[in-house]
Write a protein that holds these residues in place. Structure first.
Motif, PDB file in Angstrom:
ATOM      1  N   GLU A  42       0.678  -1.814  -0.151  1.00 54.60           N
ATOM      2  CA  GLU A  42       0.231   0.397  -0.219  1.00 54.60           C
ATOM      3  C   GLU A  42       0.748   1.393   0.021  1.00 54.60           C
ATOM      4  O   GLU A  42       0.309   2.191  -0.734  1.00 54.60           O
ATOM      5  CB  GLU A  42      -1.158   0.195   1.268  1.00 54.60           C
ATOM      6  N   ALA A  43       2.047   0.847   0.612  1.00 52.88           N
ATOM      7  CA  ALA A  43       2.900   2.306   0.711  1.00 52.88           C
ATOM      8  C   ALA A  43       3.475   2.370  -0.749  1.00 52.88           C
ATOM      9  O   ALA A  43       3.938   3.541  -1.461  1.00 52.88           O
ATOM     10  CB  ALA A  43       3.960   2.010   1.523  1.00 52.88           C
ATOM     11  N   ALA A  44       3.366   1.580  -1.315  1.00 56.86           N
ATOM     12  CA  ALA A  44       4.148   1.718  -2.782  1.00 56.86           C
ATOM     13  C   ALA A  44       2.851   2.296  -3.894  1.00 56.86           C
ATOM     14  O   ALA A  44       3.456   2.685  -4.831  1.00 56.86           O
ATOM     15  CB  ALA A  44       4.934   0.029  -3.326  1.00 56.86           C
ATOM     16  N   ARG A  45       1.550   2.278  -3.480  1.00 53.42           N
ATOM     17  CA  ARG A  45       0.455   2.240  -4.866  1.00 53.42           C
ATOM     18  C   ARG A  45       0.078   3.804  -3.883  1.00 53.42           C
ATOM     19  O   ARG A  45      -0.357   4.764  -5.003  1.00 53.42           O
ATOM     20  CB  ARG A  45      -0.263   1.469  -3.735  1.00 53.42           C
ATOM     21  N   GLY A  46       1.112   4.218  -2.693  1.00 50.22           N
ATOM     22  CA  GLY A  46       0.672   5.472  -2.346  1.00 50.22           C
ATOM     23  C   GLY A  46      -0.628   5.994  -2.043  1.00 50.22           C
ATOM     24  O   GLY A  46      -1.535   5.606  -1.434  1.00 50.22           O
ATOM     25  N   VAL A  47      -1.256   7.739  -2.794  1.00 47.36           N
ATOM     26  CA  VAL A  47      -2.730   7.337  -2.182  1.00 47.36           C
ATOM     27  C   VAL A  47      -4.030   7.235  -3.111  1.00 47.36           C
ATOM     28  O   VAL A  47      -3.550   6.776  -4.199  1.00 47.36           O
ATOM     29  CB  VAL A  47      -2.680   9.322  -2.367  1.00 47.36           C
ATOM     30  N   GLN A  48      -4.973   6.537  -2.474  1.00 47.76           N
ATOM     31  CA  GLN A  48      -5.553   6.118  -3.451  1.00 47.76           C
ATOM     32  C   GLN A  48      -6.126   7.314  -4.253  1.00 47.76           C
ATOM     33  O   GLN A  48      -6.578   8.362  -3.696  1.00 47.76           O
ATOM     34  CB  GLN A  48      -6.913   5.299  -2.255  1.00 47.76           C
ATOM     35  N   ARG A  49      -6.978   6.729  -5.044  1.00 47.15           N
ATOM     36  CA  ARG A  49      -7.231   7.465  -5.850  1.00 47.15           C
ATOM     37  C   ARG A  49      -8.509   7.785  -5.814  1.00 47.15           C
ATOM     38  O   ARG A  49      -9.660   6.773  -4.965  1.00 47.15           O
ATOM     39  CB  ARG A  49      -7.937   6.875  -7.941  1.00 47.15           C
ATOM     40  N   ASP A  50      -9.284   8.917  -5.936  1.00 50.35           N
ATOM     41  CA  ASP A  50     -10.450   9.463  -5.642  1.00 50.35           C
ATOM     42  C   ASP A  50     -12.067   8.959  -5.990  1.00 50.35           C
ATOM     43  O   ASP A  50     -11.786   9.866  -7.264  1.00 50.35           O
ATOM     44  CB  ASP A  50     -10.839  10.970  -4.819  1.00 50.35           C
ATOM     45  N   THR A  51     -12.441   8.031  -5.662  1.00 45.75           N
ATOM     46  CA  THR A  51     -13.194   7.518  -6.515  1.00 45.75           C
ATOM     47  C   THR A  51     -14.537   8.374  -7.130  1.00 45.75           C
ATOM     48  O   THR A  51     -15.134   8.515  -8.144  1.00 45.75           O
ATOM     49  CB  THR A  51     -14.054   6.779  -6.157  1.00 45.75           C
ATOM     50  N   ARG A  52     -14.563  10.051  -6.510  1.00 42.35           N
ATOM     51  CA  ARG A  52     -16.065  10.381  -6.369  1.00 42.35           C
ATOM     52  C   ARG A  52     -15.663  11.400  -7.624  1.00 42.35           C
ATOM     53  O   ARG A  52     -16.362  12.289  -8.572  1.00 42.35           O
ATOM     54  CB  ARG A  52     -15.832  11.162  -4.908  1.00 42.35           C
ATOM     55  N   LYS A  53     -14.659  11.483  -8.120  1.00 42.52           N
ATOM     56  CA  LYS A  53     -14.090  11.983  -8.900  1.00 42.52           C
ATOM     57  C   LYS A  53     -14.328  11.646 -10.885  1.00 42.52           C
ATOM     58  O   LYS A  53     -14.030  11.783 -11.087  1.00 42.52           O
ATOM     59  CB  LYS A  53     -12.213  12.534  -9.123  1.00 42.52           C
ATOM     60  N   GLY A  54     -14.525  10.055 -10.529  1.00 45.49           N
ATOM     61  CA  GLY A  54     -14.584   8.599 -11.742  1.00 45.49           C
ATOM     62  C   GLY A  54     -13.616   7.416 -11.145  1.00 45.49           C
ATOM     63  O   GLY A  54     -12.509   7.904 -10.900  1.00 45.49           O
ATOM     64  N   GLY A  55     -13.206   7.050 -12.499  1.00 46.63           N
ATOM     65  CA  GLY A  55     -12.699   5.552 -12.382  1.00 46.63           C
ATOM     66  C   GLY A  55     -12.958   5.110 -11.672  1.00 46.63           C
ATOM     67  O   GLY A  55     -13.617   5.140 -10.081  1.00 46.63           O
ATOM     68  N   ARG A  56     -12.198   3.644 -11.631  1.00 44.64           N
ATOM     69  CA  ARG A  56     -12.487   2.700 -10.784  1.00 44.64           C
ATOM     70  C   ARG A  56     -12.006   2.622  -9.446  1.00 44.64           C
ATOM     71  O   ARG A  56     -10.292   2.948  -9.835  1.00 44.64           O
ATOM     72  CB  ARG A  56     -12.720   0.828 -11.776  1.00 44.64           C
ATOM     73  N   PRO A  57     -12.389   2.057  -8.458  1.00 48.49           N
ATOM     74  CA  PRO A  57     -11.427   1.969  -7.321  1.00 48.49           C
ATOM     75  C   PRO A  57     -10.540   1.056  -7.627  1.00 48.49           C
ATOM     76  O   PRO A  57     -10.249   0.075  -8.479  1.00 48.49           O
ATOM     77  CB  PRO A  57     -12.644   1.637  -6.260  1.00 48.49           C
ATOM     78  N   PHE A  58      -8.981   1.109  -6.667  1.00 43.62           N
ATOM     79  CA  PHE A  58      -8.214  -0.249  -6.691  1.00 43.62           C
ATOM     80  C   PHE A  58      -8.532  -1.251  -6.141  1.00 43.62           C
ATOM     81  O   PHE A  58      -9.409  -1.177  -5.793  1.00 43.62           O
ATOM     82  CB  PHE A  58      -6.903   0.635  -6.142  1.00 43.62           C
ATOM     83  N   HIS A  59      -7.698  -2.381  -6.518  1.00 42.98           N
ATOM     84  CA  HIS A  59      -8.453  -3.297  -5.999  1.00 42.98           C
ATOM     85  C   HIS A  59      -7.516  -4.072  -4.486  1.00 42.98           C
ATOM     86  O   HIS A  59      -6.526  -3.155  -5.211  1.00 42.98           O
ATOM     87  CB  HIS A  59      -7.952  -4.642  -7.026  1.00 42.98           C
ATOM     88  N   ASP A  60      -7.491  -4.405  -3.808  1.00 44.70           N
ATOM     89  CA  ASP A  60      -6.825  -4.933  -2.764  1.00 44.70           C
ATOM     90  C   ASP A  60      -5.194  -4.682  -2.989  1.00 44.70           C
ATOM     91  O   ASP A  60      -5.648  -5.791  -3.930  1.00 44.70           O
ATOM     92  CB  ASP A  60      -8.128  -4.870  -2.007  1.00 44.70           C
ATOM     93  N   ALA A  61      -4.952  -4.665  -2.885  1.00 45.77           N
ATOM     94  CA  ALA A  61      -3.280  -4.867  -2.483  1.00 45.77           C
ATOM     95  C   ALA A  61      -2.755  -6.346  -2.666  1.00 45.77           C
ATOM     96  O   ALA A  61      -1.740  -6.798  -3.505  1.00 45.77           O
ATOM     97  CB  ALA A  61      -2.450  -4.232  -1.795  1.00 45.77           C
TER      98      ALA A  61
END
Length: 338
Positions: A42-61
């Motif tokens: 999760e540290a390597a992935r960094g900040v999670q994408r804000d799904t409220r702005k569109g786009g699919r959420p990340f799959h679990d690490a």
């Protein structure tokens, strides 16, 4: 043939059937605490994408990392692992999903693997090593160093275009490898990288690894790989590792130098040295078994990535999965399962 809707009990029946047939992924899920890898992933992935702005959420690490494990366990490409997850019940069970869940496409798998560069794969590998120690398989009876060539598909095109040639397109540049190089072994030419490892004598786990271009000499990674905490225990290596510098390091850290003697021009080995080499070779051969197992399970497939950073991730995953397989083997031995 009549058809009916499958229910929960049908799925449980199929799962029990898989267990009866010896599905290794069931044991792997039982013996590995996958949550220990979450923090670096999760540290390597960094900040999670804000799904409220569109786009699919990340799959679990952890879910994505287990896909990479499946990919190496079965020597699959990114495209193949996407298909197999969608098709195979054993893969879905290992990942904790059902037929109703979305399967990441191959490009998502590729992008997640890209995040393991920059020391992440090394962190994951060390965490697994600590877990293996805690499971009762500490490194004992000494350490063995060796290196194996990891071939890449050969390319005739230069990385840098010659004078007068048109510049490379981004797609062409992505497939040229400026870090891999050529070397020769037993009169045969090889192109690619080298997997340097430290394996323990007793259990055969890979305890440390380093990746270099193929032409780098084996002995140039001793300082990185040698475990200097194993005071009083033997250090095994083939004749490529034997030097005055190696002998000095072993003396400095209290290691027993068991590297193979090598004959030199006009200085053949003495009978005593030949005798020592014979006894040391019997132990040192165990590190060759490590590479043999890796070659067997990878089915001789070449490395398909460009650049040292990506090669380190890919070879690191190969070593990581070797240790997972070895952990399952040690567990079966402990349980008396053949």
């Amino acid at each position: 043939m009549s058809h009916r809707t499958l229910g929960l009990f049908d799925q449980d029946t199929r799962h029990r059937k898989l267990e009866a047939l010896g599905d290794p992924l069931v044991m792997l899920n039982q013996i590995v605490m996958w949550s220990m890898f979450r923090e670096p992933l999760e540290a390597a992935r960094g900040v999670q994408r804000d799904t409220r702005k569109g786009g699919r959420p990340f799959h679990d690490a952890i879910f994505m990392f287990k896909i990479l494990v499946l990919r190496e366990l079965y020597a699959l490409s990114d495209e193949q692992v996407e298909f197999q997850i969608a098709d195979r019940l054993s893969f879905q069970r290992f990942l904790g999903i059902g037929i109703e869940h979305t399967v990441p496409d191959y490009s998502t798998v590729w992008r997640f693997r890209e995040m393991l560069k920059g020391g992440v794969i090394e962190d994951l590998f060390e965490r697994l090593g600590t877990y293996i120690d805690l499971a009762g398989f500490e490194a004992r009876k000494g350490q063995m160093l060796d290196a194996s060539l990891v071939q890449k598909p050969k390319t005739r095109q230069p990385v840098v275009p010659k004078d007068g040639d048109p510049p490379l397109t981004p797609m062409q540049a992505a497939h040229r490898d400026g870090d891999a190089n050529w070397t020769q072994k037993h009169g045969q030419n090889y192109f690619g990288y080298k997997n340097h490892i430290n394996a323990d004598v007793k259990h055969g786990f890979i305890r440390a690894f380093a990746v270099t271009p193929a032409a780098v000499h084996d002995s140039q990674r001793i300082e990185v790989l040698q475990d200097t905490t194993q005071r009083g225990r033997p250090f095994y290596g083939d004749s490529a590792y034997r030097s005055a510098k190696t002998a000095q390091r072993c003396k400095k850290y209290g290691l027993k130098d068991r590297t193979m003697y090598k004959a030199q021009r006009n200085r053949p080995l003495t009978r005593q040295q030949e005798k020592w080499n014979t006894s040391r070779a019997k132990v040192r051969a165990r590190v060759e078994h490590v590479f043999a197992r890796i070659t067997l399970f990878r089915q001789g497939k070449p490395l398909r990535c460009a650049g040292l950073a990506r090669a380190t991730v890919c070879i690191g995953l190969i070593n990581f999965v070797h240790n997972l397989r070895r952990l399952m083997t040690m567990r079966r031995i402990a349980l008396g399962i053949r």
